[in-house]
Write an enzyme that holds these catalytic residues in place. Structure first.
Site, mmCIF file in Angstrom:
data_model
loop_
_atom_site.group_PDB
_atom_site.id
_atom_site.type_symbol
_atom_site.label_atom_id
_atom_site.label_comp_id
_atom_site.label_asym_id
_atom_site.label_seq_id
_atom_site.Cartn_x
_atom_site.Cartn_y
_atom_site.Cartn_z
ATOM 1 C CD GLU A 80 -1.089 -0.218 3.704
ATOM 2 O OE1 GLU A 80 -2.263 -0.539 3.502
ATOM 3 O OE2 GLU A 80 -0.622 -0.011 4.815
ATOM 4 C CB CYS A 101 3.031 7.346 3.343
ATOM 5 S SG CYS A 101 3.585 6.129 4.537
ATOM 6 C CB CYS A 115 7.901 -4.975 8.407
ATOM 7 S SG CYS A 115 9.281 -4.113 9.209
ATOM 8 C CB CYS A 118 7.395 -2.787 16.101
ATOM 9 S SG CYS A 118 9.073 -2.315 15.595
ATOM 10 C CB CYS A 176 3.883 -1.893 13.720
ATOM 11 S SG CYS A 176 3.901 -1.693 11.922
ATOM 12 N N GLY A 186 7.511 -1.956 5.843
ATOM 13 C CA GLY A 186 8.902 -2.362 5.709
ATOM 14 C C GLY A 186 9.906 -1.482 6.418
ATOM 15 C CD GLU A 187 14.276 -0.257 9.179
ATOM 16 O OE1 GLU A 187 13.352 0.162 9.914
ATOM 17 O OE2 GLU A 187 15.219 0.463 8.813
ATOM 18 C CB SER A 221 10.773 6.309 8.816
ATOM 19 O OG SER A 221 10.416 6.042 10.153
ATOM 20 C CB SER A 269 10.645 4.214 14.750
ATOM 21 O OG SER A 269 10.174 4.680 13.506
ATOM 22 C CG LEU A 270 14.148 6.611 20.756
ATOM 23 C CD1 LEU A 270 15.372 5.904 20.186
ATOM 24 C CD2 LEU A 270 14.556 7.928 21.405
ATOM 25 C CG HIS A 271 8.252 3.908 18.960
ATOM 26 N ND1 HIS A 271 7.512 4.950 18.445
ATOM 27 C CD2 HIS A 271 8.514 3.089 17.902
ATOM 28 C CE1 HIS A 271 7.328 4.762 17.143
ATOM 29 N NE2 HIS A 271 7.937 3.652 16.795
ATOM 30 C CG ASN A 296 -4.003 4.157 13.511
ATOM 31 O OD1 ASN A 296 -5.147 3.980 13.921
ATOM 32 N ND2 ASN A 296 -3.702 4.252 12.235
ATOM 33 C CB CYS A 334 0.732 1.449 10.960
ATOM 34 S SG CYS A 334 0.872 3.109 11.597
HETATM 35 N N1 SAH Z 1 10.242 0.493 9.644
HETATM 36 C C1 SAH Z 1 10.321 1.917 9.620
HETATM 37 C C2 SAH Z 1 9.299 2.609 8.735
HETATM 38 C C3 SAH Z 1 7.879 2.121 8.706
HETATM 39 S S1 SAH Z 1 6.777 2.504 10.028
HETATM 40 C C4 SAH Z 1 10.221 2.459 11.020
HETATM 41 O O1 SAH Z 1 9.902 1.719 11.927
HETATM 42 O O2 SAH Z 1 10.518 3.633 11.208
HETATM 43 C C5 SAH Z 1 6.521 4.236 10.029
HETATM 44 C C6 SAH Z 1 6.230 4.773 11.423
HETATM 45 O O3 SAH Z 1 4.913 4.390 11.875
HETATM 46 C C7 SAH Z 1 7.215 4.269 12.452
HETATM 47 O O4 SAH Z 1 7.611 5.321 13.292
HETATM 48 C C8 SAH Z 1 6.370 3.262 13.207
HETATM 49 O O5 SAH Z 1 6.878 3.021 14.496
HETATM 50 C C9 SAH Z 1 5.017 3.942 13.216
HETATM 51 N N2 SAH Z 1 3.906 3.056 13.554
HETATM 52 C C10 SAH Z 1 3.771 1.741 13.274
HETATM 53 N N3 SAH Z 1 2.625 1.260 13.771
HETATM 54 C C11 SAH Z 1 2.008 2.278 14.404
HETATM 55 C C12 SAH Z 1 0.775 2.408 15.113
HETATM 56 N N4 SAH Z 1 -0.044 1.368 15.253
HETATM 57 N N5 SAH Z 1 0.459 3.624 15.604
HETATM 58 C C13 SAH Z 1 1.281 4.679 15.424
HETATM 59 N N6 SAH Z 1 2.457 4.627 14.777
HETATM 60 C C14 SAH Z 1 2.831 3.436 14.276
#
Ligand code: SAH
Length: 367
Positions: free
Chosen positions: A108, A121, A128, A132, A135, A178-179, A212, A235-237, A314, A357
């Protein structure tokens, strides 16, 4: 939390699409065309159509000899993306397209129109391998890497759509499936085609392209040395290893300090501000002490070359996790800013069509 799917760094090789014009270097294009009996300069003619007019059908490239067009099409322009479904929201400002690849895999991309820009995007892999747990894409594992042309053609399709609306595609974010740094060479080649001026590429400004990553530290350093000035998003989180080991399993290999050190190297080499992505999850990573620690660590390692992008979670279907309440979010922002680090909340365009996502592809898979 020991039942996470395993991280997959290496993609299975199966299913790569047939070679496409956008997979080839300049010399390879010339060689392939000469093999078909076309002159050298036809590579440039075709590039003008593809990158300049977003045309991917050689039959419509009327400056090519008529009797050669079909041959060029068969040899160099296989259909890579077939639209399956298109969903619109935000009064038509956001379009999410579900594509089927040549081997049936679903992919997508999401196009978001703002008053001052249009952002696409895109996906860099089918599925992927980073696993995580919050996601949707991460839950399904990795199907395969996308080819360079499968990445580039997502951009061409959206650029064509914007052009047909009398507007222009201006920004690209690698935040789909994907990464990107796990498909490094193809992503770099795609970035070069996205940013090179016409006719070598689409001519989108490097600073308007965001890559990203979960934080593959060695690849971040490599990216810093490419001579590109793209925006890096990490993507630190969460700022602590204990929780990050769970939220971003790759943290077990590259811990927070290592990732931030690589991000600093990127900022130093490129002069670009690094964007820190932080999906705010209720009662998981939204505490005051984490906001303080985040602001402190970022200020100490990156100084003024950093910005925090908070993303309200989300929730994925069936997930036990939820976004933080508004008051919590506001306090989190306030605390990060108090440490001297700019922090904003990402707008949630496309949320009701699961544009964030990997959710549309996930829905389609499960029926
Ligand atoms: N693999 C890469 C790029 C794809 S995800 C990465 O992790 O950065 C793009 C962004 O969306 C990342 O920051 C990811 O952590 C975030 N993301 C994934 N699932 C999510 C969700 N359910 N709610 C909010 N952000 C999310």
């Amino acid at each position: 939390m020991s039942d996470f799917p395993k991280i997959q760094l290496l993609a299975p090789k199966r299913g790569m699409p047939p070679k496409h014009f956008a997979d080839l270097s300049g010399e390879e294009r010339i060689a392939a065309l000469q093999e078909l009996g076309l002159p050298k300069f036809s590579a440039n003619q075709i590039a003008r159509h593809y990158y300049g007019k977003f045309e991917a059908d050689p039959l419509a490239m009327t400056d090519l000899p008529e009797n050669q067009r079909q041959r060029v099409k068969d040899a160099l322009f296989p259909r890579l993306l077939t639209p399956v479904r298109e969903v619109e929201t935000d009064d038509g400002d956001t379009t999410k397209t579900l594509w089927r690849l040549h081997d049936g895999i679903l992919l997508e991309s999401v196009l978001m129109r703002y008053p001052d820009r249009a952002t696409l995007c895109i996906s860099s892999q089918a599925g992927c391998g980073m696993a995580c747990p919050f996601c949707a894409t991460g839950q399904g594992g990795l199907d395969r890497n996308l080819s360079t042309a499968e990445i580039v053609d997502q951009v061409r399709e959206a650029a064509a759509k914007m052009a047909s609306e009398g507007s222009r595609l201006s920004n690209i974010v690698f935040m789909g499936m994907g990464e990107p740094l796990a498909n490094y060479n193809r992503v770099i080649s795609a970035v070069r085609q996205i940013t090179s001026p016409n006719p070598e590429g689409f001519g989108i400004s490097q600073r308007n392209v965001t890559v990203s990553t979960v934080g593959l530290a060695p690849q971040i350093r490599k990216l810093a040395d490419e001579g590109l000035s793209c925006t890096l998003a990490v993507s630190l989180h969460t700022p602590d290893d204990e929780l990050r080991d769970e939220l971003v399993p790759m943290n077990n290999r590259f811990a927070v300090a290592d990732v931030l050190d690589a991000a600093r190297y990127y900022a130093e080499q490129t002069g670009r501000r690094v964007s820190i992505e932080y999906a705010l999850i209720r009662d998981i990573n939204d505490h005051d002490f984490r906001a303080d620690m985040l602001g402190r660590k970022l200020h100490d390692t990156l100084g003024s070359l950093v910005h925090v992008n908070l993303i309200p979670l989300n929730p994925t279907p069936g997930s036990k996790w939820d976004a933080s309440p508004r008051g919590r979010q506001d306090e989190f922002v306030r605390r990060v800013i108090a440490q001297g680090v700019p922090c904003t909340v990402r707008d949630t365009k496309g949320q009701e069509i699961a544009a964030a996502c990997g959710q549309l592809a996930a829905e389609e898979k499960t029926g």
